[in-house]
Scaffold this motif. Sequence first.
Motif, PDB file in Angstrom:
ATOM      1  N   PRO A   1       0.815  -1.218   0.000  1.00 28.01           N
ATOM      2  CA  PRO A   1       0.000   0.000   0.000  1.00 28.01           C
ATOM      3  C   PRO A   1       0.852   1.272   0.000  1.00 28.01           C
ATOM      4  O   PRO A   1       0.334   2.370   0.213  1.00 28.01           O
ATOM      5  N   PHE A   2       2.150   1.127  -0.227  1.00 22.31           N
ATOM      6  CA  PHE A   2       3.070   2.261  -0.285  1.00 22.31           C
ATOM      7  C   PHE A   2       4.304   1.807  -1.039  1.00 22.31           C
ATOM      8  O   PHE A   2       4.508   0.620  -1.288  1.00 22.31           O
ATOM      9  N   ASP A   3       5.149   2.766  -1.421  1.00 18.76           N
ATOM     10  CA  ASP A   3       6.419   2.470  -2.066  1.00 18.76           C
ATOM     11  C   ASP A   3       7.531   2.666  -1.035  1.00 18.76           C
ATOM     12  O   ASP A   3       7.692   3.773  -0.514  1.00 18.76           O
ATOM     13  N   PRO A   4       8.302   1.617  -0.710  1.00 18.64           N
ATOM     14  CA  PRO A   4       9.333   1.734   0.328  1.00 18.64           C
ATOM     15  C   PRO A   4      10.405   2.770   0.031  1.00 18.64           C
ATOM     16  O   PRO A   4      11.090   3.221   0.949  1.00 18.64           O
ATOM     17  N   VAL A   5      10.555   3.140  -1.239  1.00 22.54           N
ATOM     18  CA  VAL A   5      11.546   4.152  -1.603  1.00 22.54           C
ATOM     19  C   VAL A   5      10.884   5.507  -1.802  1.00 22.54           C
ATOM     20  O   VAL A   5      11.249   6.497  -1.160  1.00 22.54           O
ATOM     21  N   ALA A   6       9.908   5.574  -2.673  1.00 16.35           N
ATOM     22  CA  ALA A   6       9.312   6.859  -3.043  1.00 16.35           C
ATOM     23  C   ALA A   6       8.541   7.517  -1.911  1.00 16.35           C
ATOM     24  O   ALA A   6       8.413   8.748  -1.882  1.00 16.35           O
ATOM     25  N   ASP A   7       8.022   6.731  -0.974  1.00 15.33           N
ATOM     26  CA  ASP A   7       7.171   7.283   0.077  1.00 15.33           C
ATOM     27  C   ASP A   7       7.896   7.560   1.389  1.00 15.33           C
ATOM     28  O   ASP A   7       7.259   7.927   2.382  1.00 15.33           O
ATOM     29  N   PHE A   8       9.214   7.389   1.397  1.00 13.02           N
ATOM     30  CA  PHE A   8       9.963   7.592   2.633  1.00 13.02           C
ATOM     31  C   PHE A   8      11.218   8.421   2.399  1.00 13.02           C
ATOM     32  O   PHE A   8      11.826   8.351   1.331  1.00 13.02           O
ATOM     33  N   GLN A   9      11.599   9.156   3.428  1.00 17.17           N
ATOM     34  CA  GLN A   9      12.850   9.908   3.451  1.00 17.17           C
ATOM     35  C   GLN A   9      13.726   9.334   4.557  1.00 17.17           C
ATOM     36  O   GLN A   9      13.436   9.509   5.744  1.00 17.17           O
ATOM     37  N   PRO A  10      14.804   8.602   4.229  1.00 18.56           N
ATOM     38  CA  PRO A  10      15.730   8.165   5.279  1.00 18.56           C
ATOM     39  C   PRO A  10      16.301   9.371   6.017  1.00 18.56           C
ATOM     40  O   PRO A  10      16.706  10.359   5.397  1.00 18.56           O
ATOM     41  N   VAL A  11      16.348   9.278   7.336  1.00 16.69           N
ATOM     42  CA  VAL A  11      16.799  10.397   8.166  1.00 16.69           C
ATOM     43  C   VAL A  11      18.147  10.100   8.809  1.00 16.69           C
ATOM     44  O   VAL A  11      19.062  10.920   8.754  1.00 16.69           O
ATOM     45  N   ALA A  12      18.282   8.936   9.433  1.00 19.63           N
ATOM     46  CA  ALA A  12      19.523   8.614  10.128  1.00 19.63           C
ATOM     47  C   ALA A  12      19.693   7.110  10.238  1.00 19.63           C
ATOM     48  O   ALA A  12      18.759   6.409  10.629  1.00 19.63           O
ATOM     49  N   LEU A  13      20.863   6.628   9.871  1.00 18.07           N
ATOM     50  CA  LEU A  13      21.249   5.243  10.134  1.00 18.07           C
ATOM     51  C   LEU A  13      21.836   5.228  11.537  1.00 18.07           C
ATOM     52  O   LEU A  13      22.891   5.816  11.783  1.00 18.07           O
ATOM     53  N   LEU A  14      21.179   4.554  12.461  1.00 16.39           N
ATOM     54  CA  LEU A  14      21.553   4.634  13.872  1.00 16.39           C
ATOM     55  C   LEU A  14      22.617   3.629  14.271  1.00 16.39           C
ATOM     56  O   LEU A  14      23.446   3.902  15.142  1.00 16.39           O
ATOM     57  N   GLY A  15      22.602   2.459  13.666  1.00 16.70           N
ATOM     58  CA  GLY A  15      23.579   1.453  14.040  1.00 16.70           C
ATOM     59  C   GLY A  15      23.375   0.170  13.266  1.00 16.70           C
ATOM     60  O   GLY A  15      22.322  -0.050  12.652  1.00 16.70           O
ATOM     61  N   VAL A  16      24.392  -0.676  13.288  1.00 15.92           N
ATOM     62  CA  VAL A  16      24.332  -1.964  12.595  1.00 15.92           C
ATOM     63  C   VAL A  16      24.719  -3.068  13.575  1.00 15.92           C
ATOM     64  O   VAL A  16      25.549  -2.879  14.465  1.00 15.92           O
ATOM     65  N   ILE A  17      24.071  -4.223  13.405  1.00 15.55           N
ATOM     66  CA  ILE A  17      24.326  -5.372  14.269  1.00 15.55           C
ATOM     67  C   ILE A  17      24.719  -6.549  13.379  1.00 15.55           C
ATOM     68  O   ILE A  17      23.932  -6.978  12.533  1.00 15.55           O
ATOM     69  N   PRO A  18      25.922  -7.085  13.528  1.00 15.08           N
ATOM     70  CA  PRO A  18      26.363  -8.186  12.675  1.00 15.08           C
ATOM     71  C   PRO A  18      25.752  -9.517  13.098  1.00 15.08           C
ATOM     72  O   PRO A  18      25.150  -9.650  14.164  1.00 15.08           O
TER      73      PRO A  18
END
Length: 324
Positions: free
Chosen positions: A107-124
Amino acid sequence: MQRRSVLTLAAAGLALPAVGRAQAPWPSQPVRLVVPFAAGGPTDIPARLFAEELSKILPQRVVVENRTGAGVVVGSEVVAKAPKDGHTLLYNTIAHSVLRALFPRLPFDPVADFQPVALLGVIPMVLLVNKDLPARSLQDLVALYRANPGKYDYGSSGNGGAVHLATELFLARAGGLAVNHVPYRGSAAGMPDLLSGRLAMFMDVAAGGLPYHTRGDARALGVSADRRLAQAPEVPTFAEAGIQGAESYTWHMVLAPAGTPAPVVQAINAAFNQVAAQDNVRRRLTDLTMDLRSDTTPETATRWLMDEIAKWEATIRQAGIRVE
Protein backbone atom coordinates in the motif's frame (compact mmCIF):
# COMPACT_ATOMS: atom_id res chain seq x y z
CA MET A 1 20.43 22.92 29.25
CA GLN A 2 20.40 19.66 27.29
CA ARG A 3 17.15 20.64 25.61
CA ARG A 4 18.72 23.86 24.38
CA SER A 5 21.54 21.96 22.69
CA VAL A 6 19.09 20.75 20.08
CA LEU A 7 16.87 23.79 20.02
CA THR A 8 19.79 25.99 19.08
CA LEU A 9 19.82 24.15 15.76
CA ALA A 10 17.22 26.67 14.70
CA ALA A 11 19.99 29.19 14.53
CA ALA A 12 21.55 27.09 11.78
CA GLY A 13 18.45 27.37 9.64
CA LEU A 14 16.60 24.34 11.01
CA ALA A 15 13.33 26.09 11.83
CA LEU A 16 10.25 24.60 10.20
CA PRO A 17 7.90 26.82 8.17
CA ALA A 18 4.52 25.76 9.53
CA VAL A 19 1.24 25.68 7.61
CA GLY A 20 0.08 29.19 6.92
CA ARG A 21 2.03 32.24 8.02
CA ALA A 22 3.08 31.03 11.47
CA GLN A 23 6.56 29.71 12.10
CA ALA A 24 7.16 26.75 14.44
CA PRO A 25 10.34 24.84 15.27
CA TRP A 26 10.50 21.08 15.22
CA PRO A 27 9.05 19.48 17.24
CA SER A 28 6.00 21.58 18.01
CA GLN A 29 4.02 18.59 19.34
CA PRO A 30 4.77 15.07 20.65
CA VAL A 31 6.62 12.83 18.19
CA ARG A 32 5.33 9.34 17.38
CA LEU A 33 8.15 6.87 16.78
CA VAL A 34 6.39 3.98 15.05
CA VAL A 35 8.07 0.60 15.58
CA PRO A 36 6.58 -2.11 13.31
CA PHE A 37 7.68 -4.85 15.72
CA ALA A 38 6.33 -6.18 19.00
CA ALA A 39 7.09 -4.46 22.29
CA GLY A 40 10.04 -5.85 24.20
CA GLY A 41 11.82 -7.28 21.16
CA PRO A 42 15.32 -6.58 19.84
CA THR A 43 14.12 -3.65 17.72
CA ASP A 44 11.77 -2.18 20.28
CA ILE A 45 14.40 -2.00 23.06
CA PRO A 46 16.83 0.36 21.24
CA ALA A 47 13.90 2.38 19.89
CA ARG A 48 12.62 2.98 23.41
CA LEU A 49 16.09 3.97 24.57
CA PHE A 50 16.31 6.56 21.80
CA ALA A 51 12.79 7.82 22.58
CA GLU A 52 13.63 8.16 26.26
CA GLU A 53 16.82 10.11 25.64
CA LEU A 54 15.29 12.26 22.90
CA SER A 55 12.51 13.24 25.30
CA LYS A 56 15.19 14.67 27.60
CA ILE A 57 16.73 16.97 24.99
CA LEU A 58 13.68 18.01 22.98
CA PRO A 59 10.85 20.35 24.04
CA GLN A 60 8.32 17.59 23.27
CA ARG A 61 8.12 13.94 24.22
CA VAL A 62 8.99 11.14 21.78
CA VAL A 63 6.60 8.22 22.24
CA VAL A 64 7.11 4.72 20.85
CA GLU A 65 4.06 3.26 19.15
CA ASN A 66 4.22 -0.45 18.29
CA ARG A 67 2.19 -1.14 15.14
CA THR A 68 2.62 -4.74 14.06
CA GLY A 69 1.02 -6.76 11.29
CA ALA A 70 1.86 -8.19 7.86
CA GLY A 71 5.53 -8.17 8.71
CA VAL A 72 6.39 -4.49 8.94
CA VAL A 73 3.78 -3.39 6.40
CA VAL A 74 1.13 -2.11 8.81
CA GLY A 75 3.46 0.10 10.81
CA SER A 76 5.27 1.36 7.74
CA GLU A 77 2.00 2.33 6.08
CA VAL A 78 1.08 4.44 9.10
CA VAL A 79 4.19 6.55 8.57
CA ALA A 80 4.01 6.62 4.78
CA LYS A 81 0.55 8.22 5.00
CA ALA A 82 1.25 10.48 7.99
CA PRO A 83 1.53 14.29 7.76
CA LYS A 84 4.87 15.40 6.35
CA ASP A 85 5.85 17.45 9.37
CA GLY A 86 8.35 15.25 11.22
CA HIS A 87 6.01 14.30 14.04
CA THR A 88 5.46 10.72 12.88
CA LEU A 89 8.64 8.73 12.24
CA LEU A 90 9.42 5.12 11.39
CA TYR A 91 12.01 3.09 13.30
CA ASN A 92 12.75 0.20 10.98
CA THR A 93 15.41 -2.38 10.17
CA ILE A 94 16.73 -4.40 7.24
CA ALA A 95 13.09 -5.44 6.80
CA HIS A 96 12.47 -2.15 4.97
CA SER A 97 14.97 -3.06 2.26
CA VAL A 98 13.25 -6.31 1.26
CA LEU A 99 9.65 -5.15 1.11
CA ARG A 100 9.50 -4.66 -2.65
CA ALA A 101 10.98 -8.09 -3.36
CA LEU A 102 8.87 -10.02 -0.85
CA PHE A 103 5.56 -8.13 -1.08
CA PRO A 104 4.80 -7.19 -4.70
CA ARG A 105 1.49 -5.49 -3.77
CA LEU A 106 2.19 -2.92 -1.08
CA PRO A 107 0.00 0.00 0.00
CA PHE A 108 3.07 2.26 -0.28
CA ASP A 109 6.42 2.47 -2.07
CA PRO A 110 9.33 1.73 0.33
CA VAL A 111 11.55 4.15 -1.60
CA ALA A 112 9.31 6.86 -3.04
CA ASP A 113 7.17 7.28 0.08
CA PHE A 114 9.96 7.59 2.63
CA GLN A 115 12.85 9.91 3.45
CA PRO A 116 15.73 8.17 5.28
CA VAL A 117 16.80 10.40 8.17
CA ALA A 118 19.52 8.61 10.13
CA LEU A 119 21.25 5.24 10.13
CA LEU A 120 21.55 4.63 13.87
CA GLY A 121 23.58 1.45 14.04
CA VAL A 122 24.33 -1.96 12.60
CA ILE A 123 24.33 -5.37 14.27
CA PRO A 124 26.36 -8.19 12.67
CA MET A 125 25.48 -11.86 12.49
CA VAL A 126 27.40 -14.79 13.94
CA LEU A 127 27.49 -18.18 12.21
CA LEU A 128 27.03 -21.04 14.68
CA VAL A 129 27.41 -24.76 14.06
CA ASN A 130 26.58 -27.78 16.18
CA LYS A 131 29.53 -28.49 18.43
CA ASP A 132 29.85 -32.06 17.12
CA LEU A 133 29.87 -31.07 13.45
CA PRO A 134 33.21 -32.09 11.85
CA ALA A 135 34.08 -28.51 10.94
CA ARG A 136 36.40 -26.43 13.08
CA SER A 137 36.62 -23.43 10.75
CA LEU A 138 34.70 -21.76 7.96
CA GLN A 139 37.02 -23.37 5.44
CA ASP A 140 36.18 -26.78 6.95
CA LEU A 141 32.48 -25.98 6.82
CA VAL A 142 32.58 -24.95 3.17
CA ALA A 143 34.50 -28.11 2.29
CA LEU A 144 31.99 -30.25 4.22
CA TYR A 145 29.00 -28.69 2.47
CA ARG A 146 30.66 -28.90 -0.93
CA ALA A 147 31.36 -32.60 -0.46
CA ASN A 148 27.81 -33.29 0.75
CA PRO A 149 25.35 -31.18 -1.25
CA GLY A 150 21.84 -31.27 0.19
CA LYS A 151 22.79 -33.41 3.18
CA TYR A 152 22.78 -30.75 5.90
CA ASP A 153 20.15 -28.35 7.22
CA TYR A 154 20.38 -24.82 8.52
CA GLY A 155 17.81 -22.94 10.56
CA SER A 156 16.55 -19.37 10.46
CA SER A 157 14.26 -17.16 12.48
CA GLY A 158 11.71 -17.11 9.66
CA ASN A 159 11.29 -17.23 5.91
CA GLY A 160 12.49 -14.00 4.30
CA GLY A 161 13.86 -12.60 7.55
CA ALA A 162 17.29 -11.13 8.19
CA VAL A 163 18.81 -14.44 9.34
CA HIS A 164 17.47 -16.29 6.30
CA LEU A 165 18.78 -13.63 3.93
CA ALA A 166 22.19 -13.45 5.59
CA THR A 167 22.60 -17.22 5.42
CA GLU A 168 21.64 -17.39 1.76
CA LEU A 169 24.10 -14.60 0.98
CA PHE A 170 26.83 -16.52 2.80
CA LEU A 171 26.06 -19.75 0.93
CA ALA A 172 26.04 -17.92 -2.40
CA ARG A 173 29.32 -16.10 -1.76
CA ALA A 174 30.92 -19.33 -0.54
CA GLY A 175 30.37 -20.88 -3.95
CA GLY A 176 26.67 -21.67 -4.20
CA LEU A 177 26.55 -24.30 -1.45
CA ALA A 178 23.46 -26.53 -1.26
CA VAL A 179 22.18 -26.56 2.33
CA ASN A 180 18.50 -27.06 3.23
CA HIS A 181 16.60 -24.24 4.89
CA VAL A 182 14.39 -24.94 7.92
CA PRO A 183 12.49 -21.83 9.06
CA TYR A 184 11.33 -21.35 12.66
CA ARG A 185 9.15 -18.84 14.44
CA GLY A 186 12.11 -16.92 15.82
CA SER A 187 15.68 -17.85 16.63
CA ALA A 188 14.86 -19.07 20.13
CA ALA A 189 12.59 -21.72 18.64
CA GLY A 190 15.32 -23.06 16.37
CA MET A 191 18.32 -23.07 18.68
CA PRO A 192 17.37 -26.30 20.52
CA ASP A 193 17.55 -28.14 17.18
CA LEU A 194 21.02 -26.72 16.56
CA LEU A 195 22.20 -27.83 19.99
CA SER A 196 20.72 -31.32 19.56
CA GLY A 197 22.27 -31.81 16.12
CA ARG A 198 19.04 -31.69 14.13
CA LEU A 199 20.51 -28.62 12.43
CA ALA A 200 24.11 -28.24 11.32
CA MET A 201 24.13 -24.44 11.26
CA PHE A 202 22.23 -21.42 12.51
CA MET A 203 23.19 -17.82 11.86
CA ASP A 204 21.86 -15.29 14.35
CA VAL A 205 22.40 -11.72 15.44
CA ALA A 206 25.58 -11.57 17.49
CA ALA A 207 23.88 -10.65 20.76
CA GLY A 208 21.65 -13.71 20.52
CA GLY A 209 24.17 -16.18 19.14
CA LEU A 210 27.40 -15.44 20.99
CA PRO A 211 26.23 -16.74 24.40
CA TYR A 212 25.91 -20.25 22.93
CA HIS A 213 29.50 -20.00 21.75
CA THR A 214 30.75 -18.59 25.04
CA ARG A 215 29.11 -21.40 27.03
CA GLY A 216 30.45 -24.05 24.65
CA ASP A 217 26.96 -25.17 23.61
CA ALA A 218 27.75 -24.42 19.95
CA ARG A 219 30.73 -23.13 17.96
CA ALA A 220 30.92 -19.73 16.31
CA LEU A 221 32.93 -20.04 13.11
CA GLY A 222 32.57 -16.54 11.71
CA VAL A 223 30.97 -13.12 11.95
CA SER A 224 29.39 -11.20 9.10
CA ALA A 225 31.01 -7.86 9.97
CA ASP A 226 33.97 -6.10 8.37
CA ARG A 227 35.99 -6.54 11.57
CA ARG A 228 36.09 -8.95 14.50
CA LEU A 229 33.81 -8.39 17.46
CA ALA A 230 35.23 -7.17 20.74
CA GLN A 231 32.97 -9.67 22.52
CA ALA A 232 34.55 -12.62 20.65
CA PRO A 233 37.90 -11.58 19.15
CA GLU A 234 38.82 -15.20 18.44
CA VAL A 235 36.05 -15.52 15.85
CA PRO A 236 37.18 -14.45 12.35
CA THR A 237 35.20 -12.45 9.84
CA PHE A 238 33.88 -14.13 6.70
CA ALA A 239 36.35 -12.13 4.63
CA GLU A 240 39.28 -13.35 6.72
CA ALA A 241 38.19 -16.88 5.88
CA GLY A 242 38.24 -16.07 2.18
CA ILE A 243 34.51 -15.54 1.70
CA GLN A 244 34.20 -12.11 0.13
CA GLY A 245 31.05 -9.99 -0.13
CA ALA A 246 29.08 -11.88 2.53
CA GLU A 247 28.96 -9.03 5.04
CA SER A 248 25.46 -8.59 6.40
CA TYR A 249 23.82 -6.76 9.25
CA THR A 250 20.49 -6.13 10.74
CA TRP A 251 20.46 -2.35 10.99
CA HIS A 252 18.34 0.32 12.60
CA MET A 253 17.21 3.41 10.72
CA VAL A 254 14.82 6.30 11.23
CA LEU A 255 12.69 7.34 8.26
CA ALA A 256 10.18 10.15 7.75
CA PRO A 257 7.38 10.46 5.21
CA ALA A 258 8.68 11.59 1.82
CA GLY A 259 8.16 15.29 1.35
CA THR A 260 9.07 16.22 4.91
CA PRO A 261 10.82 19.61 4.63
CA ALA A 262 14.60 19.35 4.46
CA PRO A 263 15.17 21.60 7.51
CA VAL A 264 12.97 19.30 9.59
CA VAL A 265 14.80 16.22 8.34
CA GLN A 266 18.10 17.83 9.27
CA ALA A 267 16.83 18.72 12.75
CA ILE A 268 15.62 15.15 13.36
CA ASN A 269 18.94 13.79 12.13
CA ALA A 270 20.87 16.08 14.48
CA ALA A 271 18.76 15.05 17.46
CA PHE A 272 19.23 11.31 16.83
CA ASN A 273 22.96 11.78 16.24
CA GLN A 274 23.24 13.65 19.52
CA VAL A 275 21.62 10.77 21.41
CA ALA A 276 23.71 8.15 19.60
CA ALA A 277 26.85 9.94 20.76
CA GLN A 278 25.91 9.77 24.45
CA ASP A 279 28.13 7.49 26.52
CA ASN A 280 25.23 5.83 28.34
CA VAL A 281 23.48 5.03 25.06
CA ARG A 282 26.65 3.68 23.51
CA ARG A 283 27.31 1.45 26.51
CA ARG A 284 23.82 -0.02 26.55
CA LEU A 285 23.64 -0.66 22.83
CA THR A 286 27.21 -1.95 22.56
CA ASP A 287 26.09 -4.66 24.99
CA LEU A 288 23.61 -5.63 22.26
CA THR A 289 26.54 -5.75 19.79
CA MET A 290 25.21 -2.70 17.95
CA ASP A 291 27.84 -0.61 16.20
CA LEU A 292 26.36 2.85 16.73
CA ARG A 293 26.58 5.62 14.14
CA SER A 294 26.43 9.18 15.41
CA ASP A 295 27.58 11.07 12.33
CA THR A 296 25.34 9.88 9.52
CA THR A 297 23.39 12.31 7.39
CA PRO A 298 20.11 11.84 5.52
CA GLU A 299 22.21 11.48 2.37
CA THR A 300 24.42 8.70 3.75
CA ALA A 301 21.36 6.96 5.21
CA THR A 302 19.72 7.09 1.77
CA ARG A 303 22.79 5.62 0.08
CA TRP A 304 22.95 2.85 2.69
CA LEU A 305 19.29 1.97 2.16
CA MET A 306 19.59 1.90 -1.63
CA ASP A 307 22.70 -0.30 -1.45
CA GLU A 308 20.89 -2.67 0.91
CA ILE A 309 17.85 -2.82 -1.36
CA ALA A 310 20.03 -3.73 -4.34
CA LYS A 311 21.94 -6.39 -2.39
CA TRP A 312 18.96 -8.10 -0.82
CA GLU A 313 16.69 -7.96 -3.84
CA ALA A 314 19.42 -9.74 -5.83
CA THR A 315 19.84 -12.31 -3.04
CA ILE A 316 16.09 -12.93 -2.90
CA ARG A 317 15.88 -13.46 -6.66
CA GLN A 318 18.89 -15.76 -6.74
CA ALA A 319 17.70 -17.89 -3.83
CA GLY A 320 14.07 -17.89 -4.98
CA ILE A 321 12.85 -16.72 -1.57
CA ARG A 322 9.09 -16.33 -1.13
CA VAL A 323 6.95 -15.49 1.88
CA GLU A 324 3.66 -17.21 2.49
